[in-house]
Design an enzyme around this catalytic site. Structure first.
Site, short mmCIF file in Angstrom:
data_model
loop_
_atom_site.label_atom_id
_atom_site.label_comp_id
_atom_site.label_asym_id
_atom_site.label_seq_id
_atom_site.Cartn_x
_atom_site.Cartn_y
_atom_site.Cartn_z
N CYS A 41 0.83 -1.21 0.00
CA CYS A 41 0.00 0.00 0.00
C CYS A 41 0.87 1.27 0.00
O CYS A 41 1.48 1.57 -1.02
CB CYS A 41 -0.98 -0.07 1.15
SG CYS A 41 -2.48 0.85 0.80
N HIS A 47 -3.41 -5.02 1.77
CA HIS A 47 -2.77 -5.25 3.07
C HIS A 47 -2.81 -6.74 3.43
O HIS A 47 -3.76 -7.17 4.10
CB HIS A 47 -3.52 -4.48 4.16
CG HIS A 47 -3.25 -3.01 4.16
ND1 HIS A 47 -2.38 -2.41 5.04
CD2 HIS A 47 -3.72 -2.03 3.37
CE1 HIS A 47 -2.34 -1.12 4.81
NE2 HIS A 47 -3.14 -0.85 3.79
N GLU A 97 -1.18 -8.12 5.64
CA GLU A 97 -0.87 -8.29 7.07
C GLU A 97 -2.09 -8.13 7.97
O GLU A 97 -1.98 -8.36 9.16
CB GLU A 97 0.24 -7.29 7.47
CG GLU A 97 -0.18 -5.85 7.69
CD GLU A 97 -0.50 -5.09 6.41
OE1 GLU A 97 -0.50 -5.70 5.32
OE2 GLU A 97 -0.80 -3.88 6.49
N1 GLN Z 1 -3.74 6.39 0.93
C1 GLN Z 1 -2.46 6.10 1.48
C2 GLN Z 1 -1.35 6.89 0.77
O1 GLN Z 1 -1.59 7.48 -0.21
C3 GLN Z 1 -2.13 4.63 1.41
C4 GLN Z 1 -3.12 3.87 2.22
C5 GLN Z 1 -2.58 2.67 2.90
O2 GLN Z 1 -1.36 2.46 3.01
N2 GLN Z 1 -3.47 1.90 3.43
O3 GLN Z 1 -0.26 6.91 1.22
#
Ligand code: GLN
Length: 193
Positions: free
Chosen positions: A79, A169, A171
């Site tokens: 992410c 994610h 995790e």
């Molecule tokens: N929206 C977050 C970003 O732009 C990422 C979201 C996440 O890691 N769950 O950094």
């Protein structure tokens, strides 16, 4: 095998729990002296990429970690971690490590309603639960980048050499398969060194 988990912001504890579950030693990177320990792999967790990018620079962690990734250190970015690895962001002028040759769209599913969970196929791994939380997706990949998973036509997992980038994610589920796959990559790369 020892895996370092970047622990300046975001969902780092959840990754540590997964590594504990599969019996892999890990420690947190919070400051520059933590880099004196040796490690075989690095996890960049989800969270807020802008905050993580800023803290990495303020704590003097940015350049040493970038160099290690460029030199072949196996890295799993989830992410926000994927955002840190991407060479370019399509809807943000910033880029961070820029070591993974893909173009990533931040908050690609919208900021508020962008959280959902699906079961989908990931190459080499099989069907796994995928949790998306204000997630990015990958809009374009350079040649040579392997697409590991797509959800609704969008690329959500890729691998390029020593780097795995994932929109979701792994995790926050009970499924440790992505972490196990990352450990296999570490063994493969270690064997070649
Ligand atoms: N929206 C977050 C970003 O732009 C990422 C979201 C996440 O890691 N769950 O950094």
């Amino acid at each position: 095998m020892v895996i370092a988990v970047l622990a300046v912001q975001g969902a780092f504890i959840e990754h540590e729990t997964m590594l504990n579950k599969i019996g892999v030693e890990c420690f947190e990177i919070r400051k520059k002296t933590d880099l004196e320990r040796s490690f075989d792999g690095l996890i960049l967790p989800g969270g807020e990429s802008t905050v993580q990018g800023k803290l990495l620079k303020e704590l003097d962690l940015f350049n040493p970690l970038k160099r290690k990734i460029e030199q072949g250190l196996p890295v799993l970015g989830t992410c926000a971690g994927l955002i840190l690895l991407a060479k370019q962001l399509s809807n943000d002028e910033h880029s961070y490590f820029g070591t993974l040759p893909v173009i990533v769209k931040r908050n690609a599913y919208g900021r508020q309603l962008g959280s959902f969970c699906v079961e989908a196929q990931m190459k080499e791994i099989g069907t796994i639960p995928m949790n998306f939380i204000r997630a990015p997706y990958i809009e374009r990949v350079d040649s040579g980048v392997e697409v590991l998973a797509k959800v609704n036509q969008n690329i959500v997992a890729v691998q390029w050499k020593n780097q795995i980038g994932i929109s979701f994610h792994p995790e926050v589920t009970n499924c440790t398969k992505v972490h196990e796959y990352f450990c296999e990559l570490i063994y493969k790369i270690k064997g070649k060194r």
